[in-house]
Write a protein that holds these residues in place. Structure first.
Motif, PDB file in Angstrom:
ATOM      1  N   LEU A 190       0.825  -1.208   0.000  1.00 22.66           N
ATOM      2  CA  LEU A 190       0.000   0.000   0.000  1.00 22.66           C
ATOM      3  C   LEU A 190       0.859   1.258   0.000  1.00 22.66           C
ATOM      4  O   LEU A 190       0.516   2.253  -0.653  1.00 22.66           O
ATOM      5  N   SER A 191       1.953   1.232   0.696  1.00 19.57           N
ATOM      6  CA  SER A 191       2.874   2.364   0.687  1.00 19.57           C
ATOM      7  C   SER A 191       3.420   2.593  -0.720  1.00 19.57           C
ATOM      8  O   SER A 191       3.509   3.736  -1.192  1.00 19.57           O
ATOM      9  N   ASP A 192       3.766   1.516  -1.401  1.00 14.26           N
ATOM     10  CA  ASP A 192       4.245   1.621  -2.783  1.00 14.26           C
ATOM     11  C   ASP A 192       3.148   2.140  -3.715  1.00 14.26           C
ATOM     12  O   ASP A 192       3.410   2.962  -4.592  1.00 14.26           O
ATOM     13  N   VAL A 193       1.916   1.678  -3.506  1.00 12.45           N
ATOM     14  CA  VAL A 193       0.805   2.143  -4.337  1.00 12.45           C
ATOM     15  C   VAL A 193       0.610   3.645  -4.143  1.00 12.45           C
ATOM     16  O   VAL A 193       0.419   4.385  -5.102  1.00 12.45           O
ATOM     17  N   GLN A 194       0.687   4.099  -2.894  1.00 11.13           N
ATOM     18  CA  GLN A 194       0.526   5.529  -2.643  1.00 11.13           C
ATOM     19  C   GLN A 194       1.637   6.330  -3.315  1.00 11.13           C
ATOM     20  O   GLN A 194       1.376   7.377  -3.907  1.00 11.13           O
ATOM     21  N   THR A 195       2.861   5.830  -3.288  1.00 13.42           N
ATOM     22  CA  THR A 195       3.962   6.494  -3.967  1.00 13.42           C
ATOM     23  C   THR A 195       3.729   6.553  -5.464  1.00 13.42           C
ATOM     24  O   THR A 195       3.923   7.592  -6.103  1.00 13.42           O
ATOM     25  N   LEU A 196       3.295   5.447  -6.031  1.00 16.06           N
ATOM     26  CA  LEU A 196       3.005   5.404  -7.467  1.00 16.06           C
ATOM     27  C   LEU A 196       1.895   6.375  -7.859  1.00 16.06           C
ATOM     28  O   LEU A 196       1.983   7.092  -8.855  1.00 16.06           O
ATOM     29  N   LEU A 197       0.829   6.407  -7.059  1.00 20.35           N
ATOM     30  CA  LEU A 197      -0.277   7.325  -7.349  1.00 20.35           C
ATOM     31  C   LEU A 197       0.175   8.780  -7.251  1.00 20.35           C
ATOM     32  O   LEU A 197      -0.311   9.628  -7.990  1.00 20.35           O
ATOM     33  N   GLY A 198       1.090   9.040  -6.360  1.00 22.10           N
ATOM     34  CA  GLY A 198       1.614  10.399  -6.208  1.00 22.10           C
ATOM     35  C   GLY A 198       2.422  10.865  -7.401  1.00 22.10           C
ATOM     36  O   GLY A 198       2.622  12.060  -7.598  1.00 22.10           O
ATOM     37  N   LYS A 199       2.882   9.930  -8.221  1.00 17.65           N
ATOM     38  CA  LYS A 199       3.703  10.273  -9.370  1.00 17.65           C
ATOM     39  C   LYS A 199       2.916  10.319 -10.669  1.00 17.65           C
ATOM     40  O   LYS A 199       3.488  10.449 -11.739  1.00 17.65           O
ATOM     41  N   LEU A 200       1.589  10.231 -10.591  1.00 19.95           N
ATOM     42  CA  LEU A 200       0.768  10.215 -11.792  1.00 19.95           C
ATOM     43  C   LEU A 200       0.847  11.503 -12.602  1.00 19.95           C
ATOM     44  O   LEU A 200       0.749  11.489 -13.798  1.00 19.95           O
ATOM     45  N   ARG A 201       1.001  12.618 -11.961  1.00 23.85           N
ATOM     46  CA  ARG A 201       1.059  13.899 -12.688  1.00 23.85           C
ATOM     47  C   ARG A 201       2.474  14.337 -12.869  1.00 23.85           C
ATOM     48  O   ARG A 201       3.277  14.463 -12.105  1.00 23.85           O
TER      49      ARG A 201
END
Length: 96
Positions: A85-96
């Motif tokens: 979940l921590s990795d998913v949050q990091t990935l989502l943060g890099k979408l823009r």
């Protein structure tokens, strides 16, 4: 679709949205006062980032709530789940 059941998470999301709301009011004031487009664009970028971050937090909280309740309760599986979940949050943060 489920709703968030954790009051702490819900309050944290509301706090983030209230900060973004304040930033939006500041942007309106900047435009009314005739501030430079470059300064306004910088503030717009900050508001977008705040909203994107809130969206990522909401997504991860939803995943944690819905998937976490369906997983075995062993310490190892919980730790691995938290790491994903921590990795998913990091990935989502890099979408823009």
């Amino acid at each position: 679709m489920a709703t968030l059941t954790d009051d702490k998470t819900r309050q944290a999301l509301l706090n983030r949205l209230r900060r973004a709301e304040g930033q939006l009011r500041g942007l309106q004031r900047m435009i009314e006062e005739g501030q430079s487009c470059l300064d306004i664009a910088g503030q717009l970028a900050a508001v977008r980032k705040a909203l994107d971050s809130t969206h990522a937090k909401l997504t991860v909280a939803y995943m944690e709530q819905e998937l976490g309740g369906r997983m075995p309760a062993t310490d190892r599986s919980r730790q691995q789940f938290s790491e994903v979940l921590s990795d998913v949050q990091t990935l989502l943060g890099k979408l823009r």
